[in-house]
Design an enzyme around this catalytic site. Sequence first.
Site, PDB file in Angstrom:
ATOM      1  N   ARG A  50      -1.512  -3.327   7.273  1.00 31.24           N
ATOM      2  CA  ARG A  50      -2.316  -3.170   8.500  1.00 31.24           C
ATOM      3  C   ARG A  50      -3.443  -2.181   8.330  1.00 31.24           C
ATOM      4  NH1 ARG A  50       2.684  -1.476  11.971  1.00 31.24           N
ATOM      5  NH2 ARG A  50       2.894  -0.404   9.984  1.00 31.24           N
TER       6      ARG A  50
ATOM      7  N   ASP B   7      -1.613  -7.706  10.561  1.00 32.61           N
ATOM      8  CA  ASP B   7      -0.314  -7.296  11.099  1.00 32.61           C
ATOM      9  C   ASP B   7       0.622  -8.495  11.005  1.00 32.61           C
ATOM     10  OD1 ASP B   7       1.891  -6.529  12.512  1.00 32.61           O
ATOM     11  OD2 ASP B   7       0.768  -5.589  14.149  1.00 32.61           O
TER      12      ASP B   7
ATOM     13  N   THR C  42       0.802  -1.236   0.000  1.00 37.11           N
ATOM     14  CA  THR C  42       0.000   0.000   0.000  1.00 37.11           C
ATOM     15  C   THR C  42       0.829   1.277   0.000  1.00 37.11           C
ATOM     16  OG1 THR C  42      -0.119  -0.123   2.413  1.00 37.11           O
ATOM     17  CG2 THR C  42      -1.992  -1.022   1.167  1.00 37.11           C
TER      18      THR C  42
ATOM     19  N   TYR D  76      18.653  -4.495  12.252  1.00 39.56           N
ATOM     20  CA  TYR D  76      18.055  -4.293  10.919  1.00 39.56           C
ATOM     21  C   TYR D  76      19.019  -4.811   9.856  1.00 39.56           C
ATOM     22  CZ  TYR D  76      16.337  -2.102   6.652  1.00 39.56           C
ATOM     23  OH  TYR D  76      15.887  -1.900   5.367  1.00 39.56           O
TER      24      TYR D  76
ATOM     25  N   ILE E   2       7.780   1.202  -1.767  1.00 36.88           N
ATOM     26  CA  ILE E   2       8.250   0.257  -2.794  1.00 36.88           C
ATOM     27  C   ILE E   2       7.164  -0.780  -3.104  1.00 36.88           C
ATOM     28  CG2 ILE E   2       9.999  -1.517  -3.278  1.00 36.88           C
ATOM     29  CD1 ILE E   2      11.921   0.150  -1.401  1.00 36.88           C
TER      30      ILE E   2
HETATM   31  N1  LIG Z   1      13.021   3.081   1.907  1.00 29.90           N
HETATM   32  C1  LIG Z   1      14.283   2.713   1.959  1.00 29.90           C
HETATM   33  O1  LIG Z   1      15.204   3.563   2.009  1.00 29.90           O
HETATM   34  C2  LIG Z   1      14.632   1.257   1.913  1.00 29.90           C
HETATM   35  C3  LIG Z   1      15.964   0.899   1.641  1.00 29.90           C
HETATM   36  C4  LIG Z   1      16.309  -0.435   1.603  1.00 29.90           C
HETATM   37  C5  LIG Z   1      15.365  -1.417   1.825  1.00 29.90           C
HETATM   38  N2  LIG Z   1      14.056  -1.061   2.095  1.00 29.90           N
HETATM   39  C6  LIG Z   1      13.093  -2.154   2.331  1.00 29.90           C
HETATM   40  O2  LIG Z   1      12.006  -1.998   1.433  1.00 29.90           O
HETATM   41  C7  LIG Z   1      10.852  -2.621   1.993  1.00 29.90           C
HETATM   42  C8  LIG Z   1       9.659  -1.698   1.825  1.00 29.90           C
HETATM   43  O3  LIG Z   1       9.922  -0.522   2.562  1.00 29.90           O
HETATM   44  P1  LIG Z   1       9.366   0.920   2.141  1.00 29.90           P
HETATM   45  O4  LIG Z   1      10.525   1.827   2.153  1.00 29.90           O
HETATM   46  O5  LIG Z   1       8.524   0.841   0.931  1.00 29.90           O
HETATM   47  O6  LIG Z   1       8.487   1.211   3.458  1.00 29.90           O
HETATM   48  P2  LIG Z   1       7.085   1.975   3.681  1.00 29.90           P
HETATM   49  O7  LIG Z   1       6.899   3.076   2.690  1.00 29.90           O
HETATM   50  O8  LIG Z   1       7.079   2.295   5.131  1.00 29.90           O
HETATM   51  O9  LIG Z   1       5.985   0.849   3.358  1.00 29.90           O
HETATM   52  C9  LIG Z   1       5.878  -0.290   4.184  1.00 29.90           C
HETATM   53  C10 LIG Z   1       4.692  -1.136   3.752  1.00 29.90           C
HETATM   54  O10 LIG Z   1       4.641  -2.294   4.593  1.00 29.90           O
HETATM   55  C11 LIG Z   1       3.409  -2.323   5.331  1.00 29.90           C
HETATM   56  N3  LIG Z   1       3.703  -2.835   6.668  1.00 29.90           N
HETATM   57  C12 LIG Z   1       4.529  -2.271   7.600  1.00 29.90           C
HETATM   58  N4  LIG Z   1       4.492  -2.979   8.734  1.00 29.90           N
HETATM   59  C13 LIG Z   1       3.633  -4.009   8.508  1.00 29.90           C
HETATM   60  C14 LIG Z   1       3.169  -5.076   9.320  1.00 29.90           C
HETATM   61  N5  LIG Z   1       3.549  -5.216  10.599  1.00 29.90           N
HETATM   62  N6  LIG Z   1       2.273  -5.953   8.791  1.00 29.90           N
HETATM   63  C15 LIG Z   1       1.842  -5.804   7.519  1.00 29.90           C
HETATM   64  N7  LIG Z   1       2.256  -4.821   6.698  1.00 29.90           N
HETATM   65  C16 LIG Z   1       3.133  -3.922   7.194  1.00 29.90           C
HETATM   66  C17 LIG Z   1       2.920  -0.861   5.321  1.00 29.90           C
HETATM   67  O11 LIG Z   1       1.495  -0.755   5.436  1.00 29.90           O
HETATM   68  P3  LIG Z   1       0.785  -0.534   6.895  1.00 29.90           P
HETATM   69  O12 LIG Z   1       1.537   0.546   7.596  1.00 29.90           O
HETATM   70  O13 LIG Z   1      -0.638  -0.220   6.585  1.00 29.90           O
HETATM   71  O14 LIG Z   1       0.927  -1.871   7.592  1.00 29.90           O
HETATM   72  C18 LIG Z   1       3.356  -0.425   3.923  1.00 29.90           C
HETATM   73  O15 LIG Z   1       2.448  -0.869   2.950  1.00 29.90           O
HETATM   74  C19 LIG Z   1      11.209  -2.958   3.447  1.00 29.90           C
HETATM   75  O16 LIG Z   1      11.494  -4.338   3.549  1.00 29.90           O
HETATM   76  C20 LIG Z   1      12.456  -2.134   3.725  1.00 29.90           C
HETATM   77  O17 LIG Z   1      13.296  -2.730   4.683  1.00 29.90           O
HETATM   78  C21 LIG Z   1      13.684   0.252   2.142  1.00 29.90           C
END
Ligand SMILES: NC(=O)c1ccc[n+]([C@@H]2O[C@H](COP(=O)([O-])OP(=O)(O)OC[C@H]3O[C@@H](n4cnc5c(N)ncnc54)[C@H](OP(=O)(O)O)[C@@H]3O)[C@@H](O)[C@H]2O)c1
Length: 280
Positions: A43, A69, A20, A162, A23
């Site tokens: 969530r 969750d 949602t 992490y 990424i």
């Molecule tokens: N952004 C960066 O700089 C970066 C760099 C390297 C790797 N990553 C990796 O990329 C992946 C995606 O991250 P993002 O940057 O796109 O993060 P984001 O924008 O915070 O999105 C996280 C997504 O995961 C869901 N989520 C979070 N906690 C959850 C839970 N307990 N149960 C179910 N769903 C959950 C959130 O929806 P809800 O809040 O509604 O649950 C949201 O859809 C992660 O694995 C992160 O470690 C990110």
Amino acid sequence: MKLSNIEKMKCQTVLITGGTKGIGLELANQFARNGYDLVLVARNKTDLQAVAQRLNRDYGCSVVSFTLDLTGRDAALDLAGRIEEKGLRIDVLVNNAGIGDYGPFGEAKLERQLDMLQLNIVQLTALTRLFLPGMIERGRGRILNVASVVAFFSAGPSWISYVASKHYVLAFTRGLASELSGSGVTATTLCPGPTETNFVAQSGVSGVRAYRWIPKVSAAAVARIGYSAMMKGRTVVVPGLINKVFAFLGELQPRIIAQTVFSFLSRDPNKSIRWVRRTP
Ligand SMILES: NC(=O)c1ccc[n+]([C@@H]2O[C@H](COP(=O)([O-])OP(=O)(O)OC[C@H]3O[C@@H](n4cnc5c(N)ncnc54)[C@H](OP(=O)(O)O)[C@@H]3O)[C@@H](O)[C@H]2O)c1
């Protein structure tokens, strides 16, 4: 662009955790654009409904969403059960949902740390285990696990668990890819560097040098690169030239060079750890 009925009959279904925002949302767009039906998990119910409606309207794909969750102990089993109840077949699994927790480990909130390990490691492993047999039986399927460029470095002060969790994702997916060779099922690890998403604020990394100095790649570009690598059956993909250099550096021997650079980039000068030596 809506798909014709004949094209729809060929639709495959992708399950995306955290589809949602950030990424995961861009990956959902990418799959929908390429004719997939979607199963999304997050969530926040309102976000899920809004994303499902928009994807259905823009691409004509079917979107089933589950409010869940994934830090819960039996979350993956619960999800697999609900998916089976609906008679859905998962052709592609995207383990994207993940959280970070920046700060000195000795001061970290234990609950947040354990939730992070559940989400980043345990549920990713459980979902893979639950959906892989069906893929192997059908002789085709794809798994895309989202790690991070930090997975290439073995030390990083202030986000040690992490970093270690993403090490796990990289090692797990590399092993899985080699185990699956010749099965028709592929496993790919997407290793983004700093990406402009909610992750930055939620994980407390906005002051970290790497996040201030390294140009951020957009979530849309990360998703496009990840999708394309997955379709080609590549095992590891790192989006962005600077991130590729860091990944290469991380794998170079002796590792002390990479560790020193990474330790420097891992610091937030405002949150430095200072030990006060107490005399008895
Ligand atoms: N952004 C960066 O700089 C970066 C760099 C390297 C790797 N990553 C990796 O990329 C992946 C995606 O991250 P993002 O940057 O796109 O993060 P984001 O924008 O915070 O999105 C996280 C997504 O995961 C869901 N989520 C979070 N906690 C959850 C839970 N307990 N149960 C179910 N769903 C959950 C959130 O929806 P809800 O809040 O509604 O649950 C949201 O859809 C992660 O694995 C992160 O470690 C990110």
